[in-house]
Design a protein around this motif. Structure first.
Motif, PDB file in Angstrom:
ATOM      1  N   ARG A   1      31.271  19.618  80.914  1.00  0.00           N
ATOM      2  CA  ARG A   1      31.014  19.232  82.304  1.00  0.00           C
ATOM      3  C   ARG A   1      31.831  17.999  82.682  1.00  0.00           C
ATOM      4  O   ARG A   1      32.443  17.951  83.746  1.00  0.00           O
ATOM      5  CB  ARG A   1      29.515  18.959  82.507  1.00  0.00           C
ATOM      6  CG  ARG A   1      29.139  18.673  83.946  1.00  0.00           C
ATOM      7  CD  ARG A   1      27.632  18.473  84.157  1.00  0.00           C
ATOM      8  NE  ARG A   1      26.831  19.418  83.412  1.00  0.00           N
ATOM      9  CZ  ARG A   1      26.009  19.089  82.401  1.00  0.00           C
ATOM     10  NH1 ARG A   1      25.873  17.833  82.029  1.00  0.00           N
ATOM     11  NH2 ARG A   1      25.305  20.010  81.776  1.00  0.00           N
TER      12      ARG A   1
ATOM     13  N   GLU B   1      30.497  33.022  74.372  1.00  0.00           N
ATOM     14  CA  GLU B   1      29.577  32.788  75.487  1.00  0.00           C
ATOM     15  C   GLU B   1      30.146  33.240  76.826  1.00  0.00           C
ATOM     16  O   GLU B   1      29.393  33.394  77.799  1.00  0.00           O
ATOM     17  CB  GLU B   1      29.193  31.308  75.531  1.00  0.00           C
ATOM     18  CG  GLU B   1      28.457  30.887  74.264  1.00  0.00           C
ATOM     19  CD  GLU B   1      28.054  29.432  74.263  1.00  0.00           C
ATOM     20  OE1 GLU B   1      27.483  28.963  75.261  1.00  0.00           O
ATOM     21  OE2 GLU B   1      28.318  28.752  73.252  1.00  0.00           O
TER      22      GLU B   1
ATOM     23  N   LEU C   1      30.291  27.231  80.984  1.00  0.00           N
ATOM     24  CA  LEU C   1      29.910  26.521  79.762  1.00  0.00           C
ATOM     25  C   LEU C   1      29.378  25.119  80.052  1.00  0.00           C
ATOM     26  O   LEU C   1      28.563  24.594  79.291  1.00  0.00           O
ATOM     27  CB  LEU C   1      31.104  26.446  78.803  1.00  0.00           C
ATOM     28  CG  LEU C   1      31.562  27.780  78.226  1.00  0.00           C
ATOM     29  CD1 LEU C   1      32.885  27.610  77.484  1.00  0.00           C
ATOM     30  CD2 LEU C   1      30.504  28.376  77.315  1.00  0.00           C
TER      31      LEU C   1
ATOM     32  N   LYS D   1      34.054  29.803  71.714  1.00  0.00           N
ATOM     33  CA  LYS D   1      33.044  29.989  72.747  1.00  0.00           C
ATOM     34  C   LYS D   1      33.505  30.998  73.801  1.00  0.00           C
ATOM     35  O   LYS D   1      32.693  31.596  74.492  1.00  0.00           O
ATOM     36  CB  LYS D   1      32.739  28.660  73.433  1.00  0.00           C
ATOM     37  CG  LYS D   1      31.989  27.664  72.581  1.00  0.00           C
ATOM     38  CD  LYS D   1      31.732  26.388  73.386  1.00  0.00           C
ATOM     39  CE  LYS D   1      30.885  25.397  72.658  1.00  0.00           C
ATOM     40  NZ  LYS D   1      31.479  24.837  71.459  1.00  0.00           N
TER      41      LYS D   1
ATOM     42  N   ILE E   1      27.281  24.211  82.089  1.00  0.00           N
ATOM     43  CA  ILE E   1      25.833  24.243  82.290  1.00  0.00           C
ATOM     44  C   ILE E   1      25.123  23.828  81.000  1.00  0.00           C
ATOM     45  O   ILE E   1      24.116  23.122  81.033  1.00  0.00           O
ATOM     46  CB  ILE E   1      25.373  25.655  82.723  1.00  0.00           C
ATOM     47  CG1 ILE E   1      25.955  25.998  84.100  1.00  0.00           C
ATOM     48  CG2 ILE E   1      23.857  25.771  82.716  1.00  0.00           C
ATOM     49  CD1 ILE E   1      25.829  27.469  84.473  1.00  0.00           C
ATOM     50  N   LYS E   2      25.682  24.221  79.888  1.00  0.00           N
ATOM     51  CA  LYS E   2      25.071  23.996  78.579  1.00  0.00           C
ATOM     52  C   LYS E   2      25.665  22.804  77.828  1.00  0.00           C
ATOM     53  O   LYS E   2      24.967  22.170  77.030  1.00  0.00           O
ATOM     54  CB  LYS E   2      25.247  25.273  77.744  1.00  0.00           C
ATOM     55  CG  LYS E   2      24.630  25.249  76.376  1.00  0.00           C
ATOM     56  CD  LYS E   2      24.811  26.607  75.702  1.00  0.00           C
ATOM     57  CE  LYS E   2      24.281  26.623  74.288  1.00  0.00           C
ATOM     58  NZ  LYS E   2      24.526  27.932  73.641  1.00  0.00           N
ATOM     59  N   TYR E   3      26.940  22.524  78.058  1.00  0.00           N
ATOM     60  CA  TYR E   3      27.654  21.510  77.285  1.00  0.00           C
ATOM     61  C   TYR E   3      28.089  20.343  78.172  1.00  0.00           C
ATOM     62  O   TYR E   3      29.061  20.468  78.933  1.00  0.00           O
ATOM     63  CB  TYR E   3      28.883  22.125  76.599  1.00  0.00           C
ATOM     64  CG  TYR E   3      28.540  23.255  75.666  1.00  0.00           C
ATOM     65  CD1 TYR E   3      28.029  22.997  74.393  1.00  0.00           C
ATOM     66  CD2 TYR E   3      28.716  24.574  76.057  1.00  0.00           C
ATOM     67  CE1 TYR E   3      27.706  24.031  73.535  1.00  0.00           C
ATOM     68  CE2 TYR E   3      28.398  25.620  75.198  1.00  0.00           C
ATOM     69  CZ  TYR E   3      27.890  25.345  73.946  1.00  0.00           C
ATOM     70  OH  TYR E   3      27.563  26.371  73.088  1.00  0.00           O
TER      71      TYR E   3
END
Length: 168
Positions: free
Chosen positions: A136, A58, A128, A3, A130-132
């Motif tokens: 978090r 990403e 990352l 990623k 934010i998406k995963y």
């Protein structure tokens, strides 16, 4: 699949950039690590940036010293966010910081402190996150651990005083 792409202009940057890899490992984030020079291998830099998104990258963490063009070149060629790590040069010291932080309008590069690849990895993890949700949670745990360590040190300092604290 990676990623995060960790890229540096020279293997002499590896002692600094390894900190990003180690931090990403703590967060359980897959990464790739490459040596790609904006000046000595510009075609490779172009190809890396142009294919990053389709390869699942990403976030890119790019470390560079001296003229430090690598983060900006990559940012100009991809929509993937780029975090620049200025690496202290032997000649001027802060020239890499100034090169990275002064990107022209329209080509942003997030910039961390000189030689602070660890912070670049933490910032990448926050992006990352934010998406995963699992990333978090790991970032939250990391922040809580830091808080606890500071509180423990403060408690010890208050208990024994600064002179004994400094003695170890």
């Amino acid at each position: 699949m990676a990623k995060v792409g960790i890229v540096m202009g020279s293997d002499s940057d590896l002692p600094i950039m390894k900190d990003a890899a180690e931090m990403l490992e703590k967060f359980g984030i897959e990464y790739e690590i490459r040596i790609i020079s904006a000046h000595r291998t510009p075609e490779k830099a172009y190809e890396y940036a142009k294919t990053a998104e389709e390869r699942g990258i990403e976030v890119i963490i790019a470390g560079a010293g001296g003229a430090a063009h690598l983060p900006g070149v990559l940012a100009a060629l991809t929509t993937v966010p780029v975090i620049g790590v200025p690496i202290r040069s032997k000649i001027l010291g802060i020239d890499s910081l100034l090169s990275i932080v002064q990107m022209p309008s329209g080509i942003p590069v997030a910039t961390v402190a000189i030689d602070n690849a660890k912070n670049a990895a933490i910032l990448a993890a926050k992006i990352l996150a934010i998406k995963y949700p699992e990333v978090r949670e790991r970032v939250k745990e990391y922040m809580e651990d830091m808080k606890k360590k500071v509180e423990e040190k403060d408690k010890k300092l208050c208990e024994i005083g600064y002179k004994k604290y400094l003695e170890g």
